[in-house]
Design a protein around this motif. Structure first.
Motif, PDB file in Angstrom:
ATOM      1  N   ASP A 210       0.907  -1.175   0.313  1.00  0.00           N
ATOM      2  CA  ASP A 210       0.029   0.109  -0.432  1.00  0.00           C
ATOM      3  C   ASP A 210       0.874   1.427   0.881  1.00  0.00           C
ATOM      4  OD1 ASP A 210      -2.402  -1.042   0.475  1.00  0.00           O
ATOM      5  OD2 ASP A 210      -1.717  -1.982   2.390  1.00  0.00           O
ATOM      6  N   LYS A 211       1.790   1.090  -0.432  1.00  0.00           N
ATOM      7  CA  LYS A 211       3.006   2.490  -0.838  1.00  0.00           C
ATOM      8  C   LYS A 211       3.253   2.331  -1.858  1.00  0.00           C
ATOM      9  CE  LYS A 211       4.062   2.484   4.503  1.00  0.00           C
ATOM     10  NZ  LYS A 211       4.947   2.446   5.396  1.00  0.00           N
ATOM     11  N   SER A 212       3.815   3.509  -2.395  1.00  0.00           N
ATOM     12  CA  SER A 212       5.063   3.679  -3.329  1.00  0.00           C
ATOM     13  C   SER A 212       6.087   3.626  -2.910  1.00  0.00           C
ATOM     14  CB  SER A 212       4.205   4.459  -4.283  1.00  0.00           C
ATOM     15  OG  SER A 212       4.977   6.055  -3.601  1.00  0.00           O
ATOM     16  N   LEU A 213       6.589   3.017  -4.454  1.00  0.00           N
ATOM     17  CA  LEU A 213       8.345   3.106  -3.921  1.00  0.00           C
ATOM     18  C   LEU A 213       9.119   4.762  -4.400  1.00  0.00           C
ATOM     19  CD1 LEU A 213      11.001   1.034  -4.701  1.00  0.00           C
ATOM     20  CD2 LEU A 213      10.867   1.354  -6.830  1.00  0.00           C
ATOM     21  N   LYS A 214       9.957   4.263  -2.992  1.00  0.00           N
ATOM     22  CA  LYS A 214      10.481   6.119  -3.143  1.00  0.00           C
ATOM     23  C   LYS A 214      12.045   5.758  -3.709  1.00  0.00           C
ATOM     24  CE  LYS A 214       7.165   7.858  -1.366  1.00  0.00           C
ATOM     25  NZ  LYS A 214       6.274   6.523  -1.068  1.00  0.00           N
ATOM     26  N   GLY A 215      12.892   4.994  -3.527  1.00  0.00           N
ATOM     27  CA  GLY A 215      13.817   4.335  -4.398  1.00  0.00           C
ATOM     28  C   GLY A 215      14.418   3.490  -3.840  1.00  0.00           C
ATOM     29  N   THR A 216      15.895   3.213  -4.222  1.00  0.00           N
ATOM     30  CA  THR A 216      16.726   2.004  -3.627  1.00  0.00           C
ATOM     31  C   THR A 216      17.520   2.229  -3.288  1.00  0.00           C
ATOM     32  OG1 THR A 216      17.172   0.914  -5.985  1.00  0.00           O
ATOM     33  CG2 THR A 216      15.631   0.507  -4.905  1.00  0.00           C
ATOM     34  N   VAL A 217      18.833   1.348  -2.466  1.00  0.00           N
ATOM     35  CA  VAL A 217      20.000   2.041  -2.041  1.00  0.00           C
ATOM     36  C   VAL A 217      20.647   0.231  -2.729  1.00  0.00           C
ATOM     37  CG1 VAL A 217      21.603   2.178  -0.572  1.00  0.00           C
ATOM     38  CG2 VAL A 217      19.513   3.302   0.091  1.00  0.00           C
ATOM     39  N   VAL A 218      21.684   0.570  -3.395  1.00  0.00           N
ATOM     40  CA  VAL A 218      22.245  -0.094  -3.528  1.00  0.00           C
ATOM     41  C   VAL A 218      23.777  -0.584  -3.079  1.00  0.00           C
ATOM     42  CG1 VAL A 218      23.193  -1.748  -6.248  1.00  0.00           C
ATOM     43  CG2 VAL A 218      21.379  -0.187  -6.304  1.00  0.00           C
ATOM     44  N   TYR A 219      24.442  -1.768  -2.694  1.00  0.00           N
ATOM     45  CA  TYR A 219      25.305  -1.629  -2.476  1.00  0.00           C
ATOM     46  C   TYR A 219      26.475  -3.540  -2.914  1.00  0.00           C
ATOM     47  CZ  TYR A 219      23.366  -5.709   0.625  1.00  0.00           C
ATOM     48  OH  TYR A 219      23.177  -6.898   0.962  1.00  0.00           O
ATOM     49  N   TYR A 220      27.080  -3.093  -2.602  1.00  0.00           N
ATOM     50  CA  TYR A 220      28.243  -4.072  -2.451  1.00  0.00           C
ATOM     51  C   TYR A 220      28.679  -5.384  -2.314  1.00  0.00           C
ATOM     52  CZ  TYR A 220      28.067  -2.187  -7.645  1.00  0.00           C
ATOM     53  OH  TYR A 220      27.538  -1.192  -8.212  1.00  0.00           O
ATOM     54  N   ASP A 221      27.843  -6.670  -2.090  1.00  0.00           N
ATOM     55  CA  ASP A 221      28.602  -8.268  -2.366  1.00  0.00           C
ATOM     56  C   ASP A 221      29.125  -8.578  -3.115  1.00  0.00           C
ATOM     57  OD1 ASP A 221      29.120  -8.239   0.657  1.00  0.00           O
ATOM     58  OD2 ASP A 221      26.528  -8.148   0.711  1.00  0.00           O
ATOM     59  N   GLY A 222      29.727  -9.447  -2.719  1.00  0.00           N
ATOM     60  CA  GLY A 222      30.782 -10.783  -3.327  1.00  0.00           C
ATOM     61  C   GLY A 222      29.923 -12.758  -3.614  1.00  0.00           C
ATOM     62  N   GLN A 223      29.837 -12.949  -4.772  1.00  0.00           N
ATOM     63  CA  GLN A 223      28.521 -14.097  -5.397  1.00  0.00           C
ATOM     64  C   GLN A 223      29.604 -14.793  -5.633  1.00  0.00           C
ATOM     65  OE1 GLN A 223      26.345 -13.872  -8.775  1.00  0.00           O
ATOM     66  NE2 GLN A 223      24.397 -14.563  -7.320  1.00  0.00           N
ATOM     67  N   MET A 224      29.953 -15.799  -5.445  1.00  0.00           N
ATOM     68  CA  MET A 224      30.863 -17.011  -6.132  1.00  0.00           C
ATOM     69  C   MET A 224      30.088 -18.495  -6.997  1.00  0.00           C
ATOM     70  SD  MET A 224      31.506 -18.299  -1.554  1.00  0.00           S
ATOM     71  CE  MET A 224      29.876 -19.332  -0.964  1.00  0.00           C
ATOM     72  N   ASN A 225      30.751 -19.347  -6.944  1.00  0.00           N
ATOM     73  CA  ASN A 225      29.891 -20.668  -7.709  1.00  0.00           C
ATOM     74  C   ASN A 225      30.516 -20.995  -6.574  1.00  0.00           C
ATOM     75  OD1 ASN A 225      29.420 -23.090  -8.804  1.00  0.00           O
ATOM     76  ND2 ASN A 225      29.854 -22.743 -10.652  1.00  0.00           N
ATOM     77  N   ASP A 226      29.911 -21.753  -5.391  1.00  0.00           N
ATOM     78  CA  ASP A 226      30.179 -22.118  -4.117  1.00  0.00           C
ATOM     79  C   ASP A 226      30.775 -23.859  -4.036  1.00  0.00           C
ATOM     80  OD1 ASP A 226      28.247 -23.781  -4.673  1.00  0.00           O
ATOM     81  OD2 ASP A 226      27.355 -22.607  -2.626  1.00  0.00           O
ATOM     82  N   ALA A 227      30.226 -24.384  -4.674  1.00  0.00           N
ATOM     83  CA  ALA A 227      30.733 -25.723  -5.844  1.00  0.00           C
ATOM     84  C   ALA A 227      31.412 -25.983  -6.193  1.00  0.00           C
ATOM     85  CB  ALA A 227      29.621 -26.855  -5.850  1.00  0.00           C
ATOM     86  N   ARG A 228      32.101 -25.086  -6.998  1.00  0.00           N
ATOM     87  CA  ARG A 228      33.546 -25.336  -8.212  1.00  0.00           C
ATOM     88  C   ARG A 228      34.601 -24.588  -7.224  1.00  0.00           C
ATOM     89  NH1 ARG A 228      34.204 -27.780 -11.859  1.00  0.00           N
ATOM     90  NH2 ARG A 228      36.125 -26.871 -11.963  1.00  0.00           N
ATOM     91  N   LEU A 229      34.346 -23.634  -6.326  1.00  0.00           N
ATOM     92  CA  LEU A 229      34.997 -23.219  -5.359  1.00  0.00           C
ATOM     93  C   LEU A 229      35.942 -23.984  -4.195  1.00  0.00           C
ATOM     94  CD1 LEU A 229      37.128 -20.773  -4.467  1.00  0.00           C
ATOM     95  CD2 LEU A 229      35.197 -20.059  -3.163  1.00  0.00           C
ATOM     96  N   ASN A 230      34.663 -25.032  -4.093  1.00  0.00           N
ATOM     97  CA  ASN A 230      35.705 -25.989  -2.763  1.00  0.00           C
ATOM     98  C   ASN A 230      35.721 -26.970  -3.593  1.00  0.00           C
ATOM     99  OD1 ASN A 230      33.150 -27.323  -0.347  1.00  0.00           O
ATOM    100  ND2 ASN A 230      35.712 -27.633  -0.469  1.00  0.00           N
ATOM    101  N   VAL A 231      35.554 -27.526  -4.865  1.00  0.00           N
ATOM    102  CA  VAL A 231      36.525 -29.005  -5.747  1.00  0.00           C
ATOM    103  C   VAL A 231      37.355 -28.109  -6.387  1.00  0.00           C
ATOM    104  CG1 VAL A 231      36.584 -30.556  -7.791  1.00  0.00           C
ATOM    105  CG2 VAL A 231      34.252 -29.632  -6.801  1.00  0.00           C
ATOM    106  N   GLY A 232      37.959 -26.895  -5.863  1.00  0.00           N
ATOM    107  CA  GLY A 232      39.468 -25.618  -6.526  1.00  0.00           C
ATOM    108  C   GLY A 232      40.536 -25.944  -5.061  1.00  0.00           C
ATOM    109  N   LEU A 233      39.090 -25.214  -3.839  1.00  0.00           N
ATOM    110  CA  LEU A 233      40.231 -25.598  -3.204  1.00  0.00           C
ATOM    111  C   LEU A 233      41.299 -26.772  -2.958  1.00  0.00           C
ATOM    112  CD1 LEU A 233      37.934 -23.778  -1.272  1.00  0.00           C
ATOM    113  CD2 LEU A 233      40.111 -23.060  -1.584  1.00  0.00           C
TER     114      LEU A 233
END
Length: 628
Positions: A217-240
């Protein structure tokens, strides 16, 4: 009054963060071990970065474990091949210690392949640090942000920065989240990935076209964008695990500890009885110290020593679903910080699809956890509040559940209040246990565990920990433009209707190989070209037949499940597509491992049962008529 108090606390915590960040930012970039370890560390780095490097064959790894007898034991035997266990093996091997690792199933078969795919410092923990004025939680965020940057740097082909959008439907939310995420930037300091910023409602829907302009019941006032990291977890584990093997560790998947070996006089753990689950053969492996890194099953391992061992972990479940790519744009995630029941819900682009999920809920420990239908529906309902498209149960390509081994806090009333910090202890002589923590901090968890093992066994490593600046196999020399070499220099030769026909190494396939295998991608492309294994395994996905052969030869891929779940991510991306690809995958693995017809049939049955635990729309169990 409450609003003013919250904002004052934000300001106070920002001051604390500014003061504390100085202590973290003056740390040297390289350890003394990097500068003073001599040629051994340099040679080790060279061996890992060698593009022609190969892991020792499985038989040689098992022989090395069998050869560790009472007169010539390993320094460290690691139980568990998840992110932490593989990290421990790599850390110990690169310190010059003699190391073995055994994993009951496959590398990353448990929690480590079922994560949110995020490398994060913990925005939620920062909020708790603010409102509870908890410096311990703040230090945890500092530490995780430092490790986040190192993981991305050490595996650049498998990890990247991802912008995450937080929608705001009133102006207080805009101010509150903008201030909080600016503080997140401040805490990150020199480890900052990118600066967070505010976007207007119009800018936001241009960046995220499926974002709703109206909600609650409210209209979008905007967004806040921040950054984190993303990974391919299983392939990273196999690589380790593969990096540890190249560094000298004897790593063995599908090998289960069935009992411990004890010194009769001191009652110290001095090794383990191990069963090779592929052959049924059993053998003893001796070690000066055993490290228990079995994730949710660490208490089960401890009970092999003491059946009355007090539990150390509180299991928590995280359910995730995969949706088509049109739910989210390629380069932007959506984070809803607080749903109606207080949980966080996210929707992120991942490997060409959209992954959505929740944070923790209580669960029981099982080998193959399955998502409940109400949890899947909760995610669909939660994200539908923020999207302008119809969210359908029939769009769920795959759904899975992962168990997180959270460190127990006796005073905690629910899993949300349990810290993600890790615990290292030696409550039984010779058995060091590490549990808790999270994917982002696996490297420092491993360092702490190895330090404890060295102290327990009075070991003499050749150098100090070097993993903070050690790239895993495929990472050294990789560049985001590396895929162009594959696209330009290789062709996909494939068998079609009994004839070998050429096909271009298109951009999608080239990018996939480059990101999945790093600098080793050309070796996979060469198999596709020279051995006529260039056909795609599943329509609409870039996975090639050549990958099955490569993983069988170079990544300890011992079963069809190993490939569809961990070497590729097909089971997690599209359960039905994985099922259709199984016959060809098993055919290639049969050639590589010399399986007979009986083994091939067994592999197909086991893989199909495994896929039934992934609740795509096809194998969902509901008959109430409301799911369309």
């Amino acid at each position: 009054m409450a609003t003013a108090t919250r904002l004052r606390r934000l300001g106070a915590a920002a001051a604390i963060a500014t003061a504390a960040s100085g202590a973290f930012l003056i740390q040297p970039s390289f350890t003394a071990a990097d500068r003073g370890a001599g040629h051994s560390v340099a040679e080790l780095r060279q061996r890992i970065s060698d593009r022609s490097a190969s892991v020792p064959p499985r038989a040689a790894q098992e022989s090395a474990l069998i050869g560790a007898n009472s007169g010539n034991p390993l320094d460290i035997l690691v139980i568990g091949g998840g992110a932490t266990g593989s990290g421990v093996a790599l850390d110990a091997a690169t310190r010059g210690l003699r190391v073995g690792l055994v994993e009951r199933e496959d590398f990353s078969s448990g929690t480590s392949s079922r994560s949110t795919k995020l490398l994060h410092g913990g925005v939620r923990y920062l909020e708790k640090a603010v409102f509870n004025l908890d410096y311990g939680q703040l230090k945890l965020v500092f530490h995780a942000l430092e490790e986040r940057k190192q993981v991305i740097d050490n595996a650049p082909h498998l990890c990247h920065a991802l912008p995450c959008m937080t929608p705001c439907f009133d102006w207080f939310d805009v101010v509150y989240y903008w201030m909080g995420l600016k503080m997140y930037d401040l805490v990150a300091g020199l480890r900052l990935l990118h600066v967070s910023r505010y976007y207007s409602a119009q800018e936001s829907v241009e960046l995220f076209p499926t974002l709703a302009r109206n909600g609650k019941d409210k209209s979008l006032k905007g967004t806040v964008v921040y950054y984190d990291g993303q990974m391919n977890d299983a392939r990273l584990n196999v690589g380790l695990a593969c990096t540890a093997a190249i560094a000298g560790a004897a790593v063995l998947n599908h090998a289960e500890v069935i009992s411990f070996l004890k010194d009769e006089e001191s009652n110290r753990t001095i090794g383990a009885r191990i069963r090779d689950n592929l052959t049924g053969a059993e053998f003893d492996t001796y070690a000066k110290v055993v490290v228990n890194a079995a994730g949710p099953f660490c208490d089960s391992v401890r009970k092999m020593t003491d059946k009355d061992a007090r539990p150390m972990i509180c299991p928590s479940s995280g359910v995730h679903i995969v949706l088509p790519d049109y739910y989210s744009p390629e380069g932007m995630g959506l984070i809803v910080p607080k749903t109606k029941d207080g949980r966080v819900v996210f929707m992120l682009p991942w490997l060409g699809r959209t992954v959505a999920g929740t944070t923790d809920s209580n669960t029981e420990i099982t080998l193959l956890p399955e998502p409940h239908e109400d949890e899947i529906q909760f995610i669909l309902d939660a994200i539908s509040d923020y999207l302008n498209v119809k969210v359908r149960r029939t769009d769920v390509l795959s759904a899975w559940s992962g168990i997180r081994p959270l460190a127990t806090d006796p005073s905690a009333k629910n899993t949300e209040s349990i810290s993600r910090d890790h615990v290292v202890c030696e409550d039984y002589p010779g058995l060091v246990t590490i549990t808790g923590g999270k994917w982002t901090t696996y490297r420092s968890m491993a360092e702490d565990a190895v330090n404890a093992a060295i102290k327990s066994g009075k070991l003499t490593p050749g150098n100090e920990c070097v993993t903070s600046k050690l790239q895993i196999v495929g990472g050294d020399g990789w560049d985001p433009a590396s895929f162009t070499v594959i696209a330009q220099q290789y062709r996909r030769m494939k068998k079609s209707h009994g004839k070998v026909v050429p096909a271009v190494m298109d951009t999608a396939a080239a990018k996939h190989l480059s990101h999945a295998y790093g600098t080793f991608a050309e070796r996979v492309a060469a198999i596709a070209q020279n051995e006529n294994l260039g056909k795609r395994l599943a329509h609409g996905y870039p996975f090639l037949e050549a990958e099955v052969a490569y993983c069988a030869r170079n990544e300890y891929c011992e079963s069809a499940i190993d490939f569809i779940a961990r070497r590729s991510r097909l089971a997690f991306l599209d359960t039905d597509a994985a099922g259709r690809a199984l016959p060809r995958i098993i055919e290639i693995l049969a050639t590589e491992h010399k399986w007979d017809k009986s083994r091939q049939k067994q592999e197909l049955e086991m893989a199909r049962k495994f896929l039934e635990t992934f609740k795509s729309s096809k194998n969902a169990q509901f008959h109430d008529g409301k799911h369309n």
